[in-house]
Scaffold this motif. Structure first.
Motif, PDB file in Angstrom:
ATOM      1  N   LYS A  10       0.830  -1.206   0.000  1.00 24.17           N
ATOM      2  CA  LYS A  10       0.000   0.000   0.000  1.00 24.17           C
ATOM      3  C   LYS A  10       0.862   1.252   0.000  1.00 24.17           C
ATOM      4  O   LYS A  10       0.528   2.247  -0.637  1.00 24.17           O
ATOM      5  CB  LYS A  10      -0.915   0.004   1.225  1.00 24.17           C
ATOM      6  CG  LYS A  10      -2.007  -1.038   1.168  1.00 24.17           C
ATOM      7  CD  LYS A  10      -2.868  -0.985   2.412  1.00 24.17           C
ATOM      8  CE  LYS A  10      -3.918  -2.079   2.372  1.00 24.17           C
ATOM      9  NZ  LYS A  10      -4.739  -2.089   3.593  1.00 24.17           N
ATOM     10  N   SER A  11       1.972   1.210   0.714  1.00 22.27           N
ATOM     11  CA  SER A  11       2.836   2.399   0.774  1.00 22.27           C
ATOM     12  C   SER A  11       3.449   2.694  -0.597  1.00 22.27           C
ATOM     13  O   SER A  11       3.539   3.859  -1.002  1.00 22.27           O
ATOM     14  CB  SER A  11       3.938   2.211   1.817  1.00 22.27           C
ATOM     15  OG  SER A  11       4.798   1.144   1.461  1.00 22.27           O
ATOM     16  N   LYS A  12       3.846   1.663  -1.323  1.00 23.23           N
ATOM     17  CA  LYS A  12       4.413   1.861  -2.660  1.00 23.23           C
ATOM     18  C   LYS A  12       3.354   2.401  -3.609  1.00 23.23           C
ATOM     19  O   LYS A  12       3.607   3.310  -4.388  1.00 23.23           O
ATOM     20  CB  LYS A  12       4.966   0.532  -3.186  1.00 23.23           C
ATOM     21  CG  LYS A  12       5.675   0.635  -4.516  1.00 23.23           C
ATOM     22  CD  LYS A  12       6.924   1.497  -4.431  1.00 23.23           C
ATOM     23  CE  LYS A  12       8.125   0.649  -4.216  1.00 23.23           C
ATOM     24  NZ  LYS A  12       9.367   1.427  -4.284  1.00 23.23           N
ATOM     25  N   ARG A  13       2.139   1.855  -3.516  1.00 21.21           N
ATOM     26  CA  ARG A  13       1.025   2.321  -4.341  1.00 21.21           C
ATOM     27  C   ARG A  13       0.710   3.790  -4.037  1.00 21.21           C
ATOM     28  O   ARG A  13       0.553   4.606  -4.944  1.00 21.21           O
ATOM     29  CB  ARG A  13      -0.196   1.460  -4.067  1.00 21.21           C
ATOM     30  CG  ARG A  13      -1.442   1.879  -4.844  1.00 21.21           C
ATOM     31  CD  ARG A  13      -2.710   1.330  -4.225  1.00 21.21           C
ATOM     32  NE  ARG A  13      -2.907   1.918  -2.906  1.00 21.21           N
ATOM     33  CZ  ARG A  13      -3.723   1.421  -1.977  1.00 21.21           C
ATOM     34  NH1 ARG A  13      -4.389   0.315  -2.212  1.00 21.21           N
ATOM     35  NH2 ARG A  13      -3.860   2.014  -0.811  1.00 21.21           N
ATOM     36  N   ASP A  14       0.630   4.139  -2.764  1.00 21.55           N
ATOM     37  CA  ASP A  14       0.325   5.507  -2.363  1.00 21.55           C
ATOM     38  C   ASP A  14       1.437   6.465  -2.774  1.00 21.55           C
ATOM     39  O   ASP A  14       1.172   7.610  -3.140  1.00 21.55           O
ATOM     40  CB  ASP A  14       0.099   5.589  -0.857  1.00 21.55           C
ATOM     41  CG  ASP A  14      -1.171   4.863  -0.416  1.00 21.55           C
ATOM     42  OD1 ASP A  14      -2.017   4.574  -1.293  1.00 21.55           O
ATOM     43  OD2 ASP A  14      -1.305   4.585   0.789  1.00 21.55           O
ATOM     44  N   GLN A  15       2.673   5.978  -2.727  1.00 22.13           N
ATOM     45  CA  GLN A  15       3.813   6.807  -3.132  1.00 22.13           C
ATOM     46  C   GLN A  15       3.730   7.134  -4.617  1.00 22.13           C
ATOM     47  O   GLN A  15       3.955   8.279  -5.028  1.00 22.13           O
ATOM     48  CB  GLN A  15       5.114   6.056  -2.830  1.00 22.13           C
ATOM     49  CG  GLN A  15       6.363   6.848  -3.097  1.00 22.13           C
ATOM     50  CD  GLN A  15       7.611   6.051  -2.770  1.00 22.13           C
ATOM     51  OE1 GLN A  15       7.553   4.837  -2.551  1.00 22.13           O
ATOM     52  NE2 GLN A  15       8.745   6.709  -2.735  1.00 22.13           N
TER      53      GLN A  15
END
Length: 55
Positions: A10-15
């Motif tokens: 999720k963090s990579k997607r949000d980034q």
């Protein structure tokens, strides 16, 4: 043989989404600035046709 890809965190997607939105916001800001500059008539970095005034 085909292997399923790993799930993106999720963090990579949000980034990625934040980067995309930041680029879009910067382009919108530049477009607004250029528009304001053209309206004031003091723009130097943008060439556009001027209506000719007849005397």
């Amino acid at each position: 043989m085909a292997v399923p890809k790993k799930k993106t965190s999720k963090s990579k997607r949000d980034q990625r989404k934040a980067t995309w939105k930041r680029k879009a916001a910067l382009q919108a800001q530049r477009a607004l600035s250029l528009g304001k500059s053209v309206l004031t008539g003091r723009s130097t970095g943008f060439v556009y046709p001027q209506p000719e005034e007849e005397e």
